[in-house]
Design a protein around this motif. Structure first.
Motif, short mmCIF file in Angstrom:
data_model
loop_
_atom_site.label_atom_id
_atom_site.label_comp_id
_atom_site.label_asym_id
_atom_site.label_seq_id
_atom_site.Cartn_x
_atom_site.Cartn_y
_atom_site.Cartn_z
N GLN A 535 0.81 -1.09 0.10
CA GLN A 535 -0.01 -0.07 -0.08
C GLN A 535 1.01 1.20 -0.01
N ALA A 536 2.19 1.14 0.94
CA ALA A 536 2.97 2.40 0.83
C ALA A 536 3.75 2.62 -0.65
N GLU A 537 3.96 1.70 -1.49
CA GLU A 537 4.21 1.67 -2.73
C GLU A 537 3.39 2.25 -3.78
N LYS A 538 2.04 1.95 -3.35
CA LYS A 538 1.03 2.57 -4.41
C LYS A 538 0.82 3.87 -4.23
N GLU A 539 0.78 4.45 -2.88
CA GLU A 539 0.62 5.68 -2.32
C GLU A 539 1.98 6.62 -3.01
N TRP A 540 3.07 6.27 -2.73
CA TRP A 540 4.23 6.90 -3.14
C TRP A 540 4.04 7.05 -4.71
N GLN A 541 3.83 6.08 -5.39
CA GLN A 541 3.85 6.15 -6.85
C GLN A 541 2.89 7.18 -7.40
N HIS A 542 1.66 7.27 -6.61
CA HIS A 542 0.56 8.24 -7.07
C HIS A 542 0.99 9.39 -6.63
N ALA A 543 1.67 9.60 -5.57
CA ALA A 543 2.05 11.16 -5.21
C ALA A 543 3.31 11.52 -6.01
N ALA A 544 4.04 10.59 -6.66
CA ALA A 544 5.36 10.91 -7.01
C ALA A 544 4.84 11.80 -8.64
N ARG A 545 5.56 12.61 -8.95
CA ARG A 545 5.39 13.39 -10.23
C ARG A 545 6.47 12.87 -11.30
N SER A 546 7.77 12.42 -10.96
CA SER A 546 8.60 12.18 -11.85
C SER A 546 8.81 10.78 -11.93
N GLN A 547 9.38 10.29 -13.09
CA GLN A 547 9.64 8.68 -13.45
C GLN A 547 10.31 8.03 -12.55
N ASN A 548 11.37 8.88 -11.99
CA ASN A 548 12.37 8.06 -11.15
C ASN A 548 11.88 7.84 -9.95
N MET A 549 11.10 8.69 -9.36
CA MET A 549 10.45 8.48 -7.88
C MET A 549 9.66 7.09 -8.01
N ARG A 550 9.07 6.67 -9.38
CA ARG A 550 8.03 5.51 -9.35
C ARG A 550 8.87 4.18 -8.96
N ALA A 551 10.22 4.41 -8.74
CA ALA A 551 10.85 3.00 -8.65
C ALA A 551 11.21 2.87 -7.10
N LEU A 552 10.67 3.71 -6.11
CA LEU A 552 10.85 3.45 -4.74
C LEU A 552 10.32 2.08 -4.25
N SER A 553 10.86 1.55 -3.53
CA SER A 553 10.68 0.16 -2.92
C SER A 553 10.34 0.26 -1.46
N ALA A 554 9.29 -0.43 -0.91
CA ALA A 554 9.09 -0.49 0.64
C ALA A 554 9.49 -1.72 1.19
N ALA A 555 9.92 -2.64 0.57
CA ALA A 555 10.26 -3.86 0.91
C ALA A 555 11.39 -3.78 2.20
N PRO A 556 11.38 -4.72 3.17
CA PRO A 556 12.33 -4.57 4.34
C PRO A 556 13.74 -4.96 3.81
N ALA A 557 14.64 -4.51 4.56
CA ALA A 557 15.94 -4.66 4.29
C ALA A 557 16.79 -5.06 5.52
N ILE A 558 17.66 -6.05 5.53
CA ILE A 558 18.38 -6.50 6.52
C ILE A 558 19.96 -6.21 6.42
N ASN A 559 20.61 -5.85 7.28
CA ASN A 559 22.04 -5.42 7.24
C ASN A 559 22.66 -6.41 8.35
N VAL A 560 23.73 -7.09 8.03
CA VAL A 560 24.40 -7.85 8.86
C VAL A 560 25.99 -7.39 9.09
N LYS A 561 26.46 -7.08 10.21
CA LYS A 561 27.66 -6.48 10.27
C LYS A 561 28.26 -6.91 11.78
N PRO A 562 29.56 -7.20 11.58
CA PRO A 562 30.41 -7.65 12.95
C PRO A 562 30.64 -6.43 13.64
#
Length: 615
Positions: A535-562
């Motif tokens: 739902q967040a991706e859909k709202e962002w894409q609807h609110a965005a005016r430029s084509q570059n902003m439509r590639a935004l992703s709301a998928a979770p990300a995991i970082n592992v570091k020592p």
């Protein structure tokens, strides 16, 4: 409608009904009474002092602004006052002639001194005339001698003239100079007549001014004038009663004099021949003449009283008709005032009904609740401003020079109320598409908190500290003028579905294998945030005016570091601001279960690092 609106509406309807009744009553046509000439002026007079109050009252009333309907009545009142003044002076002069003041001992002494001074003055004048005639016939040394004697005679004549004038003044003050008093009365009468003749009626057409304030001013002026007319009418009626009492006394006196008058000269009693007979006849004749004079004076006084009674009655009637005309004008002003009050009540009723109708209409229209609230607030504010302007226009009326007044007022208000105006227009900005609403989490001038009040000129936040502690208010209410929406900037963390990036951190021992745990945690986070991320991706894409902003992703990300002593796993995911704490608790619980299953013997420390970044 709320209870308050219902009560206000019922009250305004009742008030409108009362105004309508008053409007009907004051709108009845009334015909102003017209004066009928023929009355005579009246003025209360006393024996010693001439009272010119009726004339003064008439002059004061006619000098006030007078309408065309009042003009004949004002002229009649002035004419009656002038005639009454003439009768009052005539009665005073007759009284002074027929009943001279009895001289006191002091007045008799002054009179004797006056007579002596007048004889001396006559002698001086005769000597001056004699010396002047003799001077014209002589020459030489005799002429110089006569010049000196003539100069001395003139000086003495001037001294005696001063003594005569001084004695006359003292005698007048002592009340013994009957002729001087008569002359003084005649002079006063001439002065009063000259003033009365130069008095003109001030005819003025009342300006047709609208506005309740002007109507009240007109009503107040007419009310004051009406009170003065009532007082003048009562004075005239009282004077008529006084003169009636005096006339009754004069009639009784005349009847008594008729009974006491001796026989006529031809019909007197017979006396023996001789000096005594002649003397008695002369005394009888003198008594008859004096009695006739007294009767004539009494008849004149009676006639004068009758005329003055009629004058006072006519003057009172004139004032009564004048009061009727002023009352009719007053009723017209009240009628106009009630019309203005009815317009104000109608404006308020229309505003209330329109506001209620607008609420019902917005509920039927398919709009976002936030947009509906914004539209209702803007329209209601505009409606209130228009209603206030109309009410002020009805109260004060339209300005005579609207362009100049608006220009000067606009320039002055722009300078003096700059912050006030900017705050007001800032409210419209905040009510717009990119504005803020009640309950939003915002940051204004470095202060973060929840919007608890959004007025036309001020925005109030309930401070919550930094965003890692959101939801735990500090208890302080922070107020900002709405000028920040135009002159500054603000952050709104509650727009576009109120999406926030949140993060949780897990620390594992160095002996543990992190990858199975990472995969399990990633799967759990994906399942928990799949719907929100989509739902967040859909709202962002609807609110965005430029084509570059439509590639935004709301998928979770995991970082592992020592890190020192082990491994740190950081999970970043999207969530609604209102669901932030519930989701975090759920994910922590799932992570704890996964770690305990993998290695229940390994120590695990879980810490929270809150550094969310707004979407």
């Amino acid at each position: 409608m709320e209870t308050t609106k219902k009560i206000a509406t019922i009250t305004l309807i009742i008030l409108l009904a009362v105004i309508a009744y008053g409007f009907f009553r004051t709108g009845r046509s009334t015909t102003a009474s017209q004066t009928t000439p023929g009355g005579e002026p009246s003025q209360a007079a006393h024996e010693s002092v001439i009272d010119q109050t009726p004339l003064d009252t008439a002059r004061r009333l006619v000098q006030m602004p007078t309408s065309a309907d009042e003009l004949p009545l004002a002229q009649e009142a002035l004419r009656l006052g002038d005639r009454e003044m003439d009768l009052a002076f005539a009665a005073a002069v007759s009284e002074a002639r027929m009943h001279p003041v009895v001289l006191s001992a002091e007045a008799k002494q002054i009179q004797a001194r006056l007579q002596t001074a007048e004889k001396s003055l006559d002698g001086d004048n005769a000597r001056v005339a004699q010396l002047t005639a003799a001077l014209a016939k002589v020459t030489g040394s005799k002429q110089d001698s006569l010049d000196e004697q003539l100069a001395q005679a003139k000086v003495q004549a001037e001294l005696d003239q001063d003594e005569v004038d001084n004695a006359k003044q003292e005698l007048t003050r002592a009340g013994g100079d009957a002729q001087g008093r008569i002359e003084q009365l005649m002079k006063e009468h001439e002065d009063a007549s000259r003033i009365a003749d130069t008095t003109t009626v001030k005819t003025a057409t009342p300006p047709d001014l609208s506005g309740l304030v002007h109507h009240y001013q007109q009503w107040s002026e007419l009310h004051d004038k009406k009170l003065q007319l009532w007082q003048a009418k009562q004075d005239s009626e009282s004077a008529a009663i006084t003169f009636t009492t005096k006339r009754d006394a004069l009639e009784s006196n005349i009847k008594t004099q008729k009974q006491e008058v001796p026989g006529t000269l031809g019909g007197g009693p017979t006396h023996p021949a001789g000096a005594n007979s002649t003397s008695s006849t002369r005394e009888a004749s003198a008594d008859a003449v004096n009695a006739t004079k007294r009767r004539s004076a009494a008849v004149k006084a009676l006639t004068n009283s009758d005329e003055r009674i009629e004058d006072q009655k006519h003057l009172a009637e004139t004032y009564r008709k004048w009061i009727d005309v002023v009352t009719a004008r007053q009723r017209t002003v009240i009628h106009s005032g009630l019309a203005g009050a009815a317009v104000i009540v109608a404006i308020l009723l229309i505003g209330i009904f329109f506001d209620s109708w607008l609420k019902r209409l917005l509920k039927k229209v398919r709009l976002d609740p936030r947009q509906a609230d914004t539209l209702h607030a803007v329209i209601s504010a505009g409606l209130q401003i228009i209603a206030l302007g109309l009410v002020l226009l009805v109260i004060f009326g339209p300005p005579s020079q609207l362009g100049t007044i608006l220009g000067l007022a606009g320039a002055g208000l722009t300078v003096a109320l700059k912050d006030f105006i900017v705050s007001f227009f800032g409210w419209f900005v905040l009510m717009g598409k990119n504005g803020i609403r009640l309950g939003d989490w915002v940051e204004i001038n470095g202060v973060t908190g929840e919007v608890v009040e959004l007025g036309m000129f001020h925005t109030v936040l309930l401070e919550t500290g930094n965003w890692t502690d959101s939801g735990h208010p500090t208890g302080r209410r922070v107020t900002f003028t709405n000028s920040f929406a135009i002159e500054g900037h603000y952050f709104n963390f509650s727009t576009s579905g109120q999406w926030l990036w949140d993060e949780l951190t897990l620390a594992l021992a160095a002996s543990q294998n992190p990858y199975p745990i990472v995969e399990a945690i990633q799967k759990t986070v994906l399942e928990a945030t799949a719907e929100s991320a989509d739902q967040a991706e859909k709202e962002w894409q609807h609110a965005a005016r430029s084509q570059n902003m439509r590639a935004l992703s709301a998928a979770p990300a995991i970082n592992v570091k020592p890190v020192s002593g082990g491994i740190e796993i950081a999970v970043r995911y999207i969530t609604r601001a209102s669901e932030r704490y519930q989701l975090r608790s759920k994910l922590y619980q799932a992570a704890m279960n996964l770690i305990s299953k993998k290695d229940a013997q390994e120590p695990v420390s879980i810490s929270e690092k809150q550094d969310p970044k707004p979407a």
